[in-house]
Design a protein around this motif. Structure first.
Motif, PDB file in Angstrom:
ATOM      1  N   THR A 208       0.823  -1.209   0.000  1.00 51.79           N
ATOM      2  CA  THR A 208       0.000   0.000   0.000  1.00 51.79           C
ATOM      3  C   THR A 208       0.859   1.262   0.000  1.00 51.79           C
ATOM      4  OG1 THR A 208      -1.762  -1.153   1.212  1.00 51.79           O
ATOM      5  CG2 THR A 208      -1.810   1.255   1.219  1.00 51.79           C
ATOM      6  N   VAL A 209       1.835   1.303   0.913  1.00 52.78           N
ATOM      7  CA  VAL A 209       2.717   2.468   0.987  1.00 52.78           C
ATOM      8  C   VAL A 209       3.576   2.554  -0.276  1.00 52.78           C
ATOM      9  CG1 VAL A 209       4.579   3.570   2.288  1.00 52.78           C
ATOM     10  CG2 VAL A 209       2.742   2.382   3.506  1.00 52.78           C
ATOM     11  N   GLY A 210       4.006   1.395  -0.789  1.00 46.71           N
ATOM     12  CA  GLY A 210       4.818   1.373  -1.997  1.00 46.71           C
ATOM     13  C   GLY A 210       4.072   1.898  -3.203  1.00 46.71           C
ATOM     14  N   VAL A 211       2.790   1.571  -3.313  1.00 49.54           N
ATOM     15  CA  VAL A 211       1.970   2.086  -4.415  1.00 49.54           C
ATOM     16  C   VAL A 211       1.896   3.609  -4.356  1.00 49.54           C
ATOM     17  CG1 VAL A 211      -0.383   2.245  -5.309  1.00 49.54           C
ATOM     18  CG2 VAL A 211       0.603   0.006  -4.774  1.00 49.54           C
ATOM     19  N   ALA A 212       1.672   4.137  -3.149  1.00 48.65           N
ATOM     20  CA  ALA A 212       1.617   5.593  -2.980  1.00 48.65           C
ATOM     21  C   ALA A 212       2.952   6.228  -3.370  1.00 48.65           C
ATOM     22  CB  ALA A 212       1.273   5.944  -1.535  1.00 48.65           C
ATOM     23  N   GLY A 213       4.056   5.585  -2.959  1.00 50.42           N
ATOM     24  CA  GLY A 213       5.378   6.099  -3.320  1.00 50.42           C
ATOM     25  C   GLY A 213       5.636   6.028  -4.810  1.00 50.42           C
ATOM     26  N   SER A 214       5.146   4.952  -5.442  1.00 54.27           N
ATOM     27  CA  SER A 214       5.330   4.794  -6.880  1.00 54.27           C
ATOM     28  C   SER A 214       4.583   5.862  -7.669  1.00 54.27           C
ATOM     29  CB  SER A 214       4.854   3.399  -7.308  1.00 54.27           C
ATOM     30  OG  SER A 214       4.967   3.236  -8.690  1.00 54.27           O
ATOM     31  N   LEU A 215       3.331   6.100  -7.299  1.00 53.73           N
ATOM     32  CA  LEU A 215       2.543   7.123  -7.990  1.00 53.73           C
ATOM     33  C   LEU A 215       3.155   8.509  -7.791  1.00 53.73           C
ATOM     34  CD1 LEU A 215      -1.065   5.857  -7.144  1.00 53.73           C
ATOM     35  CD2 LEU A 215       0.214   5.578  -9.289  1.00 53.73           C
TER      36      LEU A 215
END
Length: 258
Positions: A208-215
């Motif tokens: 979840t946090v990684g997706v936010a960081g990726s976007l």
């Protein structure tokens, strides 16, 4: 929890900005930051990076940057190679995998230091078998040590097929998803042999946090010098590789005193 949170952000930013480096950060974070076993960390990294990459890839798909013929030519042999790499890993000690992983990190660092043109006008598309062979070799690496292989896929697509960097990154993310999925499925058999279970709460948080960081990384990618980012990332990889070798080699060579 702090290690998990900031580690996930770093993984996401790496995938969003550079299109690679996700698993190379995820595995050591899980293994050394959170104390997971080597095989547990590799299996978890595959699903985490696979999910983050799938969401990150949507932007390239929407913008029609993905080269689908190359996804097939590179991706399907890569999936076969990933299955093979995971199968080989089931017979080897986790310390061996981490030592190989450290070598892969050093290779990635070297690759990051090399200049890659935005477009290679002099590069002619290579034969299909060569592209497929490259895909299979990257897949074996993915299955064996859990890396998505973006740092290898992107330059391979540029050099072998003459793609622009933008198209190569978008295509690479789709291939990473394919390799990560088949690798994660095969690792269920590997984990069953050692009666190891995944920590799904850690996987959920990091994803979840990684997706936010990726976007966020995708939005910021045009504001930073890719050259300087890659150099900084390469230095970080060299330091982490040294630490992993320091931790792994005594298990492989008990007589060594480090």
């Amino acid at each position: 929890m702090i290690t998990l949170f900031f580690g996930a952000i770093a993984v996401g930013l790496s995938l969003g900005i550079l299109g690679s480096g996700g698993a190379i950060l995820t595995v050591p974070i899980l293994a050394y930051g959170l104390g997971q076993t080597e095989k547990q960390a590799i299996a978890s990294a595959l699903i985490i990076v696979g999910v983050i990459s799938s969401i990150t890839a949507f932007r390239g798909i929407r913008q029609r940057l993905v080269n689908w013929p190359l996804v097939l030519l590179f991706g399907f042999p890569g999936m076969a190679g990933t299955y093979l790499g995971a199968w080989i890993a089931s017979y080897l000690n986790g310390a061996i995998q981490m030592a190989v992983f450290a070598v892969v990190m050093l290779a990635a660092a070297w690759r990051m230091f090399q200049p890659v043109n935005n477009k290679s006008d002099d590069t002619q598309p290579q034969s299909y078998w060569l592209i497929g062979l490259q895909g299979m070799l990257v897949g074996v690496l993915t299955g064996f040590v859990g890396v998505g292989g973006g740092f290898l896929i992107v330059p391979a697509l540029v050099l072998l097929s003459g793609l622009t960097m933008q198209t190569a990154v978008a295509t690479s993310l789709v291939i990473i998803v394919m390799n990560s999925l088949i690798g994660f499925l095969k690792y269920q058999d590997v984990l069953a042999l050692t009666q190891t279970r995944l920590d799904w709460s850690v996987i959920a948080i990091m994803t979840t946090v990684g997706v936010a960081g990726s976007l966020t990384g995708q939005r910021l990618s045009g504001r930073f010098s890719q050259h300087h980012l890659k150099r900084a990332f390469a230095v970080a990889l060299i330091l982490m590789a040294g630490f992993i070798l320091y931790q792994s080699l005594p298990s492989l060579f008990p007589s060594m005193i480090l």
